[in-house]
Design a protein around this motif. Structure first.
Motif, PDB file in Angstrom:
ATOM      1  N   LEU A 402       0.829  -1.209   0.000  1.00  0.00           N
ATOM      2  CA  LEU A 402       0.000   0.000   0.000  1.00  0.00           C
ATOM      3  C   LEU A 402       0.863   1.259   0.000  1.00  0.00           C
ATOM      4  O   LEU A 402       0.572   2.234  -0.703  1.00  0.00           O
ATOM      5  N   ARG A 403       1.934   1.242   0.798  1.00  0.00           N
ATOM      6  CA  ARG A 403       2.834   2.402   0.827  1.00  0.00           C
ATOM      7  C   ARG A 403       3.435   2.657  -0.552  1.00  0.00           C
ATOM      8  O   ARG A 403       3.513   3.801  -1.015  1.00  0.00           O
ATOM      9  N   ASP A 404       3.856   1.586  -1.210  1.00  0.00           N
ATOM     10  CA  ASP A 404       4.429   1.744  -2.549  1.00  0.00           C
ATOM     11  C   ASP A 404       3.395   2.295  -3.526  1.00  0.00           C
ATOM     12  O   ASP A 404       3.703   3.153  -4.364  1.00  0.00           O
ATOM     13  N   ALA A 405       2.162   1.804  -3.419  1.00  0.00           N
ATOM     14  CA  ALA A 405       1.101   2.281  -4.316  1.00  0.00           C
ATOM     15  C   ALA A 405       0.827   3.765  -4.095  1.00  0.00           C
ATOM     16  O   ALA A 405       0.584   4.515  -5.047  1.00  0.00           O
ATOM     17  N   HIS A 406       0.874   4.208  -2.839  1.00  0.00           N
ATOM     18  CA  HIS A 406       0.728   5.642  -2.561  1.00  0.00           C
ATOM     19  C   HIS A 406       1.891   6.429  -3.167  1.00  0.00           C
ATOM     20  O   HIS A 406       1.708   7.509  -3.741  1.00  0.00           O
ATOM     21  N   ARG A 407       3.076   5.864  -3.048  1.00  0.00           N
ATOM     22  CA  ARG A 407       4.267   6.564  -3.542  1.00  0.00           C
ATOM     23  C   ARG A 407       4.201   6.768  -5.051  1.00  0.00           C
ATOM     24  O   ARG A 407       4.634   7.799  -5.570  1.00  0.00           O
ATOM     25  N   TRP A 408       3.645   5.778  -5.753  1.00  0.00           N
ATOM     26  CA  TRP A 408       3.542   5.897  -7.212  1.00  0.00           C
ATOM     27  C   TRP A 408       2.293   6.661  -7.644  1.00  0.00           C
ATOM     28  O   TRP A 408       2.093   6.881  -8.841  1.00  0.00           O
ATOM     29  N   GLY A 409       1.457   7.043  -6.695  1.00  0.00           N
ATOM     30  CA  GLY A 409       0.248   7.783  -7.045  1.00  0.00           C
ATOM     31  C   GLY A 409      -0.839   6.927  -7.653  1.00  0.00           C
ATOM     32  O   GLY A 409      -1.722   7.431  -8.358  1.00  0.00           O
ATOM     33  N   TRP A 410      -0.820   5.629  -7.366  1.00  0.00           N
ATOM     34  CA  TRP A 410      -1.791   4.721  -7.970  1.00  0.00           C
ATOM     35  C   TRP A 410      -3.128   4.716  -7.233  1.00  0.00           C
ATOM     36  O   TRP A 410      -4.142   4.324  -7.807  1.00  0.00           O
ATOM     37  N   ILE A 411      -3.134   5.087  -5.956  1.00  0.00           N
ATOM     38  CA  ILE A 411      -4.368   5.097  -5.172  1.00  0.00           C
ATOM     39  C   ILE A 411      -4.421   6.381  -4.351  1.00  0.00           C
ATOM     40  O   ILE A 411      -3.379   6.946  -4.005  1.00  0.00           O
ATOM     41  N   PRO A 412      -5.642   6.869  -4.019  1.00  0.00           N
ATOM     42  CA  PRO A 412      -5.762   8.071  -3.186  1.00  0.00           C
ATOM     43  C   PRO A 412      -5.178   7.846  -1.792  1.00  0.00           C
ATOM     44  O   PRO A 412      -5.090   6.714  -1.310  1.00  0.00           O
TER      45      PRO A 412
END
Length: 608
Positions: A402-412
């Motif tokens: 989840l942290r990585d997904a936030h970092r890439w801007g993939w999820i709010p």
């Protein structure tokens, strides 16, 4: 043999070992000869270092025997689908000078059989300038494309040898659970194909209660034979090659080899025929089941490399995944366990190691399955894919993903709740299909990736239903609000849902949940059933499932606040022995149920 010649060695269980031994004994007189083959069973004596000055191997598939030689630079790997190999032999890219093959003895008409390996062998025989055969009485006979005239063989030796076997490993618990989830996606009447690997083969073992399945596959294995023996496979509903098992290679036990011998229900064809995407797609409900090393959060699949090291090969994955995707009601499935065998690394990843090659693009992947559930990717956005794939990752790795997904801007940013499981589930599998009043549903916990589905469910309600459920006329369910309703800590509270299948899309038709009181052994319970799905026994079913979990967690009491005008819900609770408490001037009543007494009542047959 002239210097620089290319020699093809037979495939799978049909490696002509006696012929190879004779060839190697004369190899000191050879120079710069290339040996080429696909997947082979048994040892590879031609890889011994003493032959390095004379022979070099170029393989289209890396078994455990050869990947070290490739990694050391002593052998070559040519990435290529099995369906494309025959065109390399028949064209001018990789012309074959000599083909070393294994065949059955000739029949009364002078035809021998390629037996367990038609795959690319038939193309090599056609392309080779010289064909040398080992005639083996133990080779099972198949007709059709497996038959070739003995006149095509220039030289031969006779040598009886047992065919090498594959004994599939006993699947681990994680593989069994992943297989059970994958089996939920496969309907009766489907045509199935499975790739090499213990996890895809474990899926086949989970299909023994299915019926009218068909087989159209590159390889035919023991688990497939067992599906025929138990009655799950009869090929009766296939729209293409009806009544026949279609395959290219047979890999397995001696029992399997005996099973295919002169079996008219088995039709063997070359790899380019079986692997033709257009032919694959002609099978309705074509289901392709393949493994992977890693899947990233956008749905890309790696299966023939780990970083810069190559393992396995392209095989037939790409062709069958695409063919199933183009089939009417087809289902391409990638199935894998959620983490490495040592538990140190996730196999659902935010990014691949440098050097890893993507075998299956994110646009071709419809389903990814692990022991934690099913990710449905077709037609879904990157945000939805990320949420769904995090849900089926191992719990130890979800927070980091989840942290990585936030970092890439993939999820709010507000998508920040780590998914959890209903850990008390007895089987460990949190989804199943059920039938209520003749209608089929999928039952499972709500997940964060159901956010959009929950919004659609909310907006499908009438104003009366919304008022009954929320106590006021709620006119909007925002993305953030829906996310919070689906992101339940299932180890404390519970949110279950029933879904209907609309093609490959799931639609919510009912939700049942309880919220545990942290200060007592009670929980608030609530339901909402879609208007088109009432009077089917759904509320009773959900109440029974919630009660079972509550008892395992030591919850002794359910309570619910019900609007006075919500007479159907009040009648439901009353019918199960709830006590009602009313307060003057309030527009709702409070119902209380003892969970053990409730379980006893629910165990009795329902009354009309």
């Amino acid at each position: 043999m002239p210097p620089g010649s290319r020699v093809f060695i037979g495939s799978g269980a049909a490696v002509p070992f006696a012929l190879v031994d004779s060839f190697l004994q004369a190899s000191s007189a050879l120079h710069d000869v290339e040996l080429t083959h696909i997947h082979t069973l048994g040892e590879m004596p031609w890889l011994a270092k003493k032959y390095d000055d004379h022979l070099r191997t170029n393989t289209f598939f890396l078994t455990h025997n050869i990947h070290k030689a490739v990694a050391a630079g002593r052998a070559d790997y040519t990435p290529c689908t099995l369906a494309d190999v025959p065109s390399l032999f028949g064209g001018h890219l990789l012309p074959v000078d000599v083909a070393l093959i294994q065949v059955s003895p000739p029949d009364e008409h002078g035809y021998v059989s390629l037996g367990v390996s038609v795959d690319v062998v038939r193309a090599a025989v056609k392309a080779a300038r010289t064909v040398v055969a080992q005639i083996n009485p133990s080779m099972p006979r198949q007709t059709g494309a497996a038959s070739i005239s003995a006149k095509k063989i220039h030289y031969f030796i006779e040598h009886d040898q047992s065919l090498p076997e594959i004994i599939w490993e006993t699947p681990r618990d994680a593989q069994i659970k992943a297989a059970q989830y994958a089996a939920l996606l496969i309907e009766d009447g489907s045509t199935i194909q499975a790739g090499l690997g213990n996890t895809p083969q474990a899926v086949l073992a989970a299909l023994k209660n299915h019926r009218h399945l068909g087989i159209y596959s590159g390889i035919f294995t023991d688990p497939m034979m067992e599906l025929i023996e138990c009655g799950a496979v009869d090929n009766s509903r296939k729209q293409f090659q009806k009544g026949k098992v279609v395959c290219s290679t047979v890999l397995g036990s001696q029992k399997l080899y005996e099973f295919i011998h002169n079996n008219p229900d088995i039709e063997m064809q070359p790899s380019d025929w079986v692997g033709d995407v257009r032919r694959i797609a002609r099978n309705t409900m074509m289901t392709a089941i393949h493994g992977a090393y890693e899947v990233d959060l956008t749905g890309q699949v790696v299966r023939d490399s780990r970083g810069h090291r190559f393992y396995g090969g392209m095989g037939s994955t790409q062709d069958f995944i695409r063919g199933a995707g183009h089939s009417k009601n087809g289902r391409p499935i990638i199935v894998l366990t959620s983490q490495s065998d040592d538990g140190k690394s996730s196999r659902i990843v935010s990014g691949f190691k440098p050097g890893s090659g993507v075998n299956t693009g994110r646009g071709d992947v419809h389903y990814v399955v692990t022991e934690y559930g099913i990710a449905r990717l077709k037609g879904r956005s990157i945000r939805q894919r990320v949420l769904n794939l995090v849900e089926i990752a191992h719990p130890n790795h979800r927070e980091r993903l989840l942290r990585d997904a936030h970092r890439w801007g993939w999820i709010p940013k507000f998508y920040n709740i780590t998914p959890t499981e209903v850990s008390e589930n007895a089987t460990g599998v949190e989804a199943r299909t059920i039938t209520l009043s003749g209608k089929r549903f999928t039952f499972r916990p709500l997940h964060p990736s159901d956010t959009r589905a929950l919004q659609s469910f909310f907006y499908s309600h009438t104003k009366e239903t919304v008022n009954m459920r929320y106590g006021y006329l709620k006119d909007r369910l925002t993305d953030e609000a829906a996310y919070k309703l689906t992101s339940v800590n299932q180890s404390v509270d519970v949110a279950f849902a029933l879904f209907t299948e609309m093609g490959q899309r799931q639609e919510i038709c009912a939700v049942g949940r309880f919220y545990r009181d942290p200060t007592s052994d009670s929980a608030e319970v609530a339901f909402i059933v879609g208007e088109n799905f009432r009077r089917l026994g759904i509320a009773r079913f959900l109440l029974a499932e919630l009660t079972a979990v509550a008892l395992r967690r030591g919850i002794k009491t359910f309570w619910a606040s019900v609007l006075k005008k919500n007479k159907p819900m009040a009648a439901l609770f009353t019918s199960y022995g709830a006590t009602k408490e009313s307060h003057f001037g309030e527009d709702s009543d409070e119902f209380t149920l003892n969970t053990q007494q409730l379980a006893d009542r629910l165990a009795q047959p329902p009354h009309d």
